[in-house]
Write a protein that holds these residues in place. Structure first.
Motif, PDB file in Angstrom:
ATOM      1  N   LEU A  54      -1.486   1.538   4.140  1.00  0.00           N
ATOM      2  CA  LEU A  54      -0.476   2.545   4.174  1.00  0.00           C
ATOM      3  C   LEU A  54      -0.191   3.093   2.822  1.00  0.00           C
ATOM      4  O   LEU A  54       0.206   4.325   2.811  1.00  0.00           O
ATOM      5  N   TYR A  55      -0.284   2.392   1.737  1.00  0.00           N
ATOM      6  CA  TYR A  55       0.208   2.733   0.324  1.00  0.00           C
ATOM      7  C   TYR A  55      -1.089   2.290  -0.470  1.00  0.00           C
ATOM      8  O   TYR A  55      -1.028   1.393  -1.342  1.00  0.00           O
ATOM      9  N   PRO A  56      -2.388   3.306  -0.577  1.00  0.00           N
ATOM     10  CA  PRO A  56      -3.376   2.794  -1.165  1.00  0.00           C
ATOM     11  C   PRO A  56      -3.231   2.658  -2.745  1.00  0.00           C
ATOM     12  O   PRO A  56      -4.148   2.150  -3.521  1.00  0.00           O
ATOM     13  N   ALA A  57      -2.283   3.394  -3.379  1.00  0.00           N
ATOM     14  CA  ALA A  57      -1.871   3.467  -4.637  1.00  0.00           C
ATOM     15  C   ALA A  57      -1.063   2.025  -5.096  1.00  0.00           C
ATOM     16  O   ALA A  57      -0.732   2.209  -6.417  1.00  0.00           O
ATOM     17  N   ALA A  58      -0.770   1.278  -4.069  1.00  0.00           N
ATOM     18  CA  ALA A  58       0.477   0.234  -4.549  1.00  0.00           C
ATOM     19  C   ALA A  58      -0.538  -1.044  -4.970  1.00  0.00           C
ATOM     20  O   ALA A  58      -1.087  -1.940  -4.270  1.00  0.00           O
ATOM     21  N   SER A  59      -0.806  -1.075  -6.431  1.00  0.00           N
ATOM     22  CA  SER A  59      -1.527  -1.908  -7.056  1.00  0.00           C
ATOM     23  C   SER A  59      -1.151  -3.413  -6.792  1.00  0.00           C
ATOM     24  O   SER A  59      -2.397  -4.210  -6.600  1.00  0.00           O
ATOM     25  N   PRO A  60       0.140  -3.791  -6.355  1.00  0.00           N
ATOM     26  CA  PRO A  60       0.340  -5.156  -6.446  1.00  0.00           C
ATOM     27  C   PRO A  60      -0.314  -5.631  -5.057  1.00  0.00           C
ATOM     28  O   PRO A  60      -0.749  -6.850  -5.040  1.00  0.00           O
ATOM     29  N   SER A  61      -0.425  -4.743  -4.050  1.00  0.00           N
ATOM     30  CA  SER A  61      -1.183  -5.159  -2.796  1.00  0.00           C
ATOM     31  C   SER A  61      -2.588  -5.690  -3.043  1.00  0.00           C
ATOM     32  O   SER A  61      -2.881  -6.605  -2.317  1.00  0.00           O
ATOM     33  N   TYR A  62      -3.062  -4.836  -3.933  1.00  0.00           N
ATOM     34  CA  TYR A  62      -4.633  -5.330  -4.139  1.00  0.00           C
ATOM     35  C   TYR A  62      -4.565  -6.729  -4.577  1.00  0.00           C
ATOM     36  O   TYR A  62      -5.627  -7.688  -4.264  1.00  0.00           O
ATOM     37  N   PHE A  63      -3.919  -7.098  -5.630  1.00  0.00           N
ATOM     38  CA  PHE A  63      -3.990  -8.288  -6.375  1.00  0.00           C
ATOM     39  C   PHE A  63      -3.379  -9.175  -5.458  1.00  0.00           C
ATOM     40  O   PHE A  63      -4.160 -10.534  -5.404  1.00  0.00           O
ATOM     41  N   ASN A  64      -2.444  -9.203  -4.606  1.00  0.00           N
ATOM     42  CA  ASN A  64      -2.057  -9.983  -3.591  1.00  0.00           C
ATOM     43  C   ASN A  64      -3.168 -10.432  -2.642  1.00  0.00           C
ATOM     44  O   ASN A  64      -3.287 -11.607  -1.996  1.00  0.00           O
ATOM     45  N   MET A  65      -3.922  -9.270  -2.170  1.00  0.00           N
ATOM     46  CA  MET A  65      -4.860  -9.558  -1.027  1.00  0.00           C
ATOM     47  C   MET A  65      -6.175 -10.216  -1.753  1.00  0.00           C
ATOM     48  O   MET A  65      -6.688 -11.072  -1.182  1.00  0.00           O
ATOM     49  N   GLY A  66      -6.375 -10.077  -2.831  1.00  0.00           N
ATOM     50  CA  GLY A  66      -7.438 -10.773  -3.614  1.00  0.00           C
ATOM     51  C   GLY A  66      -7.100 -12.344  -3.787  1.00  0.00           C
ATOM     52  O   GLY A  66      -7.842 -13.256  -3.389  1.00  0.00           O
TER      53      GLY A  66
END
Length: 102
Positions: free
Chosen positions: A8-20
């Motif tokens: 939904l929010y591909p520019a939401a950087s914390p989501s990438y970190f948390n998914m990692g």
């Protein structure tokens, strides 16, 4: 869920970190997916040392020691004390922290 947040929010950087982090905690550990997510986080926030540090730890777990050291150095350059300690643990001179990275 973090995957939905990224969709939904591909520019939401914390989501990438948390998914990692999620990929690292799964059994079996999904190192390649974790590396992809931490790399996406770094692309969005290259001056955030925690992304470099997390990717370095992931590279180390995957046996990519050269890449791990490169990322630990970058994390240290961005002010990560934990990265400095990892470099010292490996018998490497971390050099000065620049408290900022480019």
């Amino acid at each position: 869920d973090w995957a939905e947040a990224i969709r939904l929010y591909p520019a939401a950087s914390p989501s990438y970190f948390n998914m990692g982090v999620v990929y690292l905690s799964e059994t079996p550990v999904q190192l390649e997916k974790a590396l992809e997510r931490f790399s996406a986080f770094i692309k969005l926030r290259p001056q955030d040392g925690k992304g470099w540090y997390a990717r370095a730890l992931t590279h180390a777990k995957a046996g990519h020691e050269t890449l791990a050291v490169q990322d630990f150095r970058k994390a240290h350059q961005c002010g990560s004390r934990a990265a400095m300690l990892e470099l010292k643990k490996r018998g490497l001179n971390p050099g000065p922290s620049l408290k900022g990275c480019d």
